[in-house]
Design an enzyme around this catalytic site. Structure first.
Site, PDB file in Angstrom:
ATOM      1  N   ASP A 187       0.827  -1.209   0.000  1.00  0.00           N
ATOM      2  CA  ASP A 187       0.000   0.000   0.000  1.00  0.00           C
ATOM      3  C   ASP A 187       0.861   1.259   0.000  1.00  0.00           C
ATOM      4  OD1 ASP A 187      -2.769   0.523  -0.320  1.00  0.00           O
ATOM      5  OD2 ASP A 187      -2.810   1.461   1.648  1.00  0.00           O
ATOM      6  N   GLU A 243       0.201  10.916   4.948  1.00  0.00           N
ATOM      7  CA  GLU A 243       0.040   9.466   4.913  1.00  0.00           C
ATOM      8  C   GLU A 243       1.349   8.758   4.564  1.00  0.00           C
ATOM      9  OE1 GLU A 243      -3.808   8.359   3.404  1.00  0.00           O
ATOM     10  OE2 GLU A 243      -2.860   6.759   2.269  1.00  0.00           O
ATOM     11  N   GLU A 258     -11.260   6.034  -2.391  1.00  0.00           N
ATOM     12  CA  GLU A 258     -11.224   6.510  -1.001  1.00  0.00           C
ATOM     13  C   GLU A 258     -12.325   5.860  -0.158  1.00  0.00           C
ATOM     14  OE1 GLU A 258      -8.466   7.679  -0.659  1.00  0.00           O
ATOM     15  OE2 GLU A 258      -8.331   9.855  -0.845  1.00  0.00           O
ATOM     16  N   GLU A 317      -9.625  -3.223  -6.185  1.00  0.00           N
ATOM     17  CA  GLU A 317      -9.533  -3.204  -4.718  1.00  0.00           C
ATOM     18  C   GLU A 317      -9.609  -4.621  -4.134  1.00  0.00           C
ATOM     19  OE1 GLU A 317      -8.816  -0.852  -2.487  1.00  0.00           O
ATOM     20  OE2 GLU A 317      -8.700   0.824  -3.878  1.00  0.00           O
TER      21      GLU A 317
HETATM   22  C1  LIG Z   1      -5.343   0.100  -2.592  1.00  0.00           C
HETATM   23  C2  LIG Z   1      -5.770   1.337  -1.876  1.00  0.00           C
HETATM   24  N1  LIG Z   1      -6.965   1.856  -2.116  1.00  0.00           N
HETATM   25  C3  LIG Z   1      -7.365   2.982  -1.482  1.00  0.00           C
HETATM   26  C4  LIG Z   1      -6.550   3.615  -0.587  1.00  0.00           C
HETATM   27  C5  LIG Z   1      -7.027   4.839   0.136  1.00  0.00           C
HETATM   28  N2  LIG Z   1      -6.521   6.042  -0.406  1.00  0.00           N
HETATM   29  C6  LIG Z   1      -5.414   6.624   0.064  1.00  0.00           C
HETATM   30  O1  LIG Z   1      -4.747   6.224   0.967  1.00  0.00           O
HETATM   31  C7  LIG Z   1      -5.283   3.053  -0.365  1.00  0.00           C
HETATM   32  N3  LIG Z   1      -4.404   3.581   0.499  1.00  0.00           N
HETATM   33  N4  LIG Z   1      -4.932   1.902  -1.012  1.00  0.00           N
END
Ligand SMILES: Cc1ncc(CNC=O)c(N)n1
Length: 223
Positions: A48, A90, A142, A212
């Site tokens: 991530d 982040e 998000e 996702e």
């Molecule tokens: C794979 C994925 N999807 C959504 C997010 C959330 N957005 C930013 O942080 C994230 N971090 N990773």
């Protein structure tokens, strides 16, 4: 009189199963009931981190399109810029969290699902792709994290103390409101979009959900 259903609401209903698949994945259930394998969590963390770094230029391109193509660009720019600022924080958080867990970020190799997702985001940065499509993608990306991690903080969840901060990061109320702001922008754009843009945006909505799911799957040893 009943309020008219928005486009995002229509899609969330129509594609409920896929949406639930993305927001109630076994990875999230594992955090919520405490059964998660910590090595899966570490895999997710490293992957991530790479994703979020690739997410920055995507958000930048959404910001550029908002300035040009929206009838309420002041509002949109404010919301999107807020998201971009949060990403800066982040990335620092990922570095700190990785060192806490002994994850060496410099050594992480992106897995296939991650690369494909990032490539997809990059394709949406093309100037040919109109604002409505990437703003829909942005909202879904998000929101999947918001709904997933908020679920781990609900009453009755048994999220281990050491994972609560991660869940807070996306599961908090402020992030939820930010997601709602993105959703309003997406719905406003969709209301004035052509049929062609609407069907492209719906396809994009579905693709994001699929990416996702694949992203969560990666942490469980997928490639
Ligand atoms: C794979 C994925 N999807 C959504 C997010 C959330 N957005 C930013 O942080 C994230 N971090 N990773």
């Amino acid at each position: 009189m009943e309020a008219k259903m928005t486009m995002t609401e229509t899609w969330l209903r129509k594609h409920r199963l896929l949406y639930v698949g993305a927001t109630r994945h076994p990875f999230i259930h594992g955090i919520r009931d405490g059964s998660i394998d910590i090595s899966a969590f570490k895999t997710w963390l490293g992957q991530d981190y790479l994703f979020v770094r690739a997410f920055v230029p995507f958000v930048e391109s959404v910001l550029t399109k908002a300035r040009k193509g929206s009838n309420d660009s002041d509002n949109d720019v404010e919301v999107i810029l807020g998201g971009l600022a949060a990403l800066n924080d982040e990335i620092s958080w990922f570095k700190n969290e990785a060192s806490k867990w002994g994850v060496q970020l410099s050594n992480i190799v992106p897995q296939k699902a991650n690369l494909e997702y990032c490539r997809f985001l990059e394709s949406l940065t093309s100037p040919e792709v109109e604002y409505t499509v990437p703003i829909v993608a942005f909202w879904v990306i998000e929101t999947v994290y918001q709904e997933s991690f908020a679920h781990c903080l609900e009453d009755g969840s048994e999220t281990p103390a050491e994972l609560k901060e991660t869940c807070q990061r996306w599961g908090n109320e402020g992030f939820r409101e930010y997601c709602n702001s993105l959703r309003k922008i997406a719905d406003r754009q969709l209301e004035k979009a052509t049929d062609d843009a609407i069907s492209k945006a719906e396809a994009t909505f579905l693709q994001v959900l699929e990416y996702e799911v694949d992203f969560w799957n990666m942490s469980h040893g997928g490639t």
